[in-house]
Design an enzyme around this catalytic site. Sequence first.
Site, PDB file in Angstrom:
ATOM      1  N   GLY A   1       5.289 -12.875  -4.105  1.00 43.79           N
ATOM      2  CA  GLY A   1       4.722 -11.801  -3.309  1.00 43.79           C
ATOM      3  C   GLY A   1       5.712 -10.650  -3.175  1.00 43.79           C
ATOM      4  CB  CYS A   2       5.232  -7.031  -2.664  1.00 44.48           C
ATOM      5  SG  CYS A   2       4.063  -7.041  -1.288  1.00 44.48           S
ATOM      6  CG  HIS A   3       5.893  -8.106   2.395  1.00 43.55           C
ATOM      7  ND1 HIS A   3       6.227  -6.847   2.834  1.00 43.55           N
ATOM      8  CD2 HIS A   3       4.535  -8.189   2.470  1.00 43.55           C
ATOM      9  CE1 HIS A   3       5.126  -6.192   3.170  1.00 43.55           C
ATOM     10  NE2 HIS A   3       4.089  -6.988   2.950  1.00 43.55           N
ATOM     11  CB  ALA A   4       7.971 -13.400  -0.840  1.00 41.66           C
ATOM     12  CB  SER A   5       9.951 -10.017  -4.610  1.00 43.00           C
ATOM     13  OG  SER A   5       8.991 -10.716  -5.360  1.00 43.00           O
TER      14      SER A   5
END
Length: 315
Positions: A115-119
Amino acid sequence: MVFKVFVDGQEGTTGLRIHEYLAARRDIEVLKIDPDKRKDATERARLLNAADVAFLCLPDAASREAAQLTTNPNTCLIDASTAHRTVPGWAFGLPELARGQRDAIRASKRIANPGCHASAFILAVRPLVDAGLLPREAAVSATSITGYSGGGKSMIAEYQQQPLPAHLTAPRPYGLALKHKHLPEMAAHTGLATPPVFMPIVSSFYKGLAVSVPLHLSQLKPGTTPEAVQAALAAHYAGERFINVMPLRDAATLEGGFLDVQACNDTNRVDVFTFASDTQVLLIARLDNLGKGASGAAVQSMNVHLGVEESLGLV
């Protein structure tokens, strides 16, 4: 050699961007589905099993269905949904995560795109856990500000109204039930024992994302200095084309007084910052939520899996 690629869910934001990445590739043949058959399981199964690589740009339930429809052992699935990011047997599609991650992506026929935030969170935190500077048991928090494209077509339409409603002109915190869908992967792939307290914020710009992780030096291994934190990041990402570890207390950013959340837009780059006082550290990771936060990361994993130049088609 020409590889056959199918994008299941090609009309969504991530699928459209993957098509843009692939359009200029001479080594890729994109398999197309007739618009009136996009929900036809038989036709989807035919294309999924005909592909060397299939991108799943679908809601979670549909991605699980697509995985069940794929019976060809030679088809590599790269799932952009949340469905498989912590599922055993699925390689996590973040080549820079740790030593050996590229080997896992290359060997696996099932790859879960982060995921974007997770990355951004994982790229900022994982090196400190691996270096022994941040204990696995640490209670960590994080804030993310992102452009509205991360919300998909419905949110894009909402923010592109003219005139823009007044309540959309200001940043909007969300995920306030503290059950954001990225939380499991944020813990699993950093090595933290518990997920962070995480607050994402959406604002009225199209794309760009920055995750901030505040830490007290007292939370870190005794004797840890800001210099050691920045050095751990630099060592972890030494030689990585797409990860740019900035100098401690980046002078240009401090001189301007503000961080440009959109500075990595239209690239596959991640900028990782360490700001610090005598007692505190602030980690910030910045990326394009549609690039390294979604479609760019998926194409990068495809390149790794196929054994072609990892940066092919990416900037």
